[in-house]
Write an enzyme that holds these catalytic residues in place. Structure first.
Site, short mmCIF file in Angstrom:
data_model
loop_
_atom_site.label_atom_id
_atom_site.label_comp_id
_atom_site.label_asym_id
_atom_site.label_seq_id
_atom_site.Cartn_x
_atom_site.Cartn_y
_atom_site.Cartn_z
N ARG A 50 0.70 -1.04 -0.02
CA ARG A 50 0.01 0.05 0.03
C ARG A 50 0.98 1.21 0.09
O ARG A 50 0.57 2.27 -0.65
CB ARG A 50 -1.14 -0.01 1.16
CG ARG A 50 -1.83 1.27 1.17
CD ARG A 50 -3.04 1.01 2.22
NE ARG A 50 -2.42 1.17 3.68
CZ ARG A 50 -3.18 1.06 4.77
NH1 ARG A 50 -4.45 0.51 4.55
NH2 ARG A 50 -2.64 1.33 5.80
N LYS A 149 -2.56 6.88 1.39
CA LYS A 149 -2.40 7.36 2.62
C LYS A 149 -1.29 8.52 2.84
O LYS A 149 -0.33 8.16 3.07
CB LYS A 149 -2.11 6.01 3.61
CG LYS A 149 -2.37 6.12 4.93
CD LYS A 149 -2.39 4.78 5.52
CE LYS A 149 -2.37 4.65 7.08
NZ LYS A 149 -3.48 5.54 7.55
N GLU A 182 -16.34 5.97 5.01
CA GLU A 182 -15.56 5.54 5.98
C GLU A 182 -15.61 6.44 7.36
O GLU A 182 -16.39 7.30 7.50
CB GLU A 182 -14.08 5.11 5.53
CG GLU A 182 -13.34 6.42 5.53
CD GLU A 182 -12.04 6.33 4.96
OE1 GLU A 182 -11.28 5.06 5.34
OE2 GLU A 182 -11.30 6.93 4.47
#
Ligand code: PMP
Length: 288
Positions: A50, A149, A182
């Site tokens: 990721r 992220k 989320e």
């Protein structure tokens, strides 16, 4: 505590980066939050993948290979005697001038901090969280893609502050269309009539490592799972709800916006998946 910065382990008080680092000036950088359970760095490879996707998305060449990055994370645990804890792995754009362009930045800086972890108090796992929906929307994928992220977490921080103002520890963030994206630092799942649902990533969620763990565990148990559009209505009327995140693991939610979810207690599917999750955490990942 020793902190890794660009090839060296330095004492906490000496762990410093330049005020000209674009990570500080612009939030230009990426990170991962990783758990260590019984000398096992949980799903480290997935975290590093990721990180690589985040780097590619922001046109950043990582200065270390997957193997080197993995060694940095493991070594920061070993050096600090962390067998159970949390690692914050950060890659900043590096030192540059005051302009926005990263062209002036010579090379990214890699920082790895291994520490103990502070969890939600135990009572929230036994009694469940009451959460709310906050006004701040999750950014759409055409803006700063929530899949990245990045060090720019203001969107989530605004939402977290709005939650705190209303006495909630976590909050649901909707996307521009009003679908659930989320929570501020966790993904969301509901259970309705035996089927597990979670917002599709395209709704503006981070592709959580714990979210994926739950998806894998559900599949192994032949639990039906749907990644789809969800609104608050589905959560209000769910039988169970829980959140997932590296720090939170699986935490039950028993109320949203003052509507009790199910019978207002953590449900059996949530408990079953949390216990299955615990069974795998110290076996799946990189051993120290
Ligand atoms: N969404 C956001 C916005 C997050 O910051 C995080 C991580 N704290 C998550 C979801 C959960 O992801 P993971 O399971 O990989 O920790």
């Amino acid at each position: 505590m020793k902190v890794y910065i660009d090839g060296e382990f330095v004492d906490k008080q000496d762990a410093k980066i330049s005020v000209f680092d674009h990570g500080l000036l612009y939030g230009d950088g990426i990170f991962e939050g990783i758990r260590v359970y019984k000398n096992c760095v949980y799903r480290l490879d997935e975290h590093l993948e990721r990180l690589e996707y985040s780097a590619k998305s922001i046109l950043m060449d990582l200065p270390l290979s997957r193997e080197e990055m993995s060694e940095v994370v493991c070594e920061s645990c070993r050096v600090n005697g962390i067998s159970d804890g949390y690692v914050r792995l950060v890659v900043t754009r590096g030192e540059g001038n005051l302009g926005l362009s990263p062209d002036s930045c010579l090379k990214p800086s890699v920082i790895s901090i291994a520490d103990k972890i502070s969890l939600y108090p135990e009572e929230y796992y036994t009694q469940g969280l009451s959460i709310i929906t906050v006004p701040t929307r999750r950014m759409g994928p055409a803006a700063l893609n929530p899949g990245i992220k990045s060090l720019n977490y203001l969107n989530n921080i605004m939402a977290k502050m709005e939650a705190a103002q209303r006495g909630a520890l976590e909050a649901i963030m909707l996307n521009d269309q009003g679908f659930i994206a989320e929570c501020t630092g966790d993904n969301l799942f509901i259970v309705h009539k035996g089927i597990l649902y979670t917002p599709d990533i395209a709704n503006g969620a981070l592709r959580g490592i714990t979210r994926q763990a739950v998806i894998d565990l559900a599949r192994e148990r032949d639990l039906e799972l749907k990644e789809c559009d969800l609104t608050r209505y589905e959560v209000w009327n769910a039988d169970e709800c829980f959140l997932t995140g590296t720090a939170a693991e699986l935490i039950p939610v028993v109320a949203l916006d003052e509507r009790k979810i199910g019978d207002g207690k953590p449900g059996p599917v949530t408990k079953q998946l949390h216990s299955a999750f615990h069974d795998e955490v110290s076996t799946r990942g990189a051993m120290l």
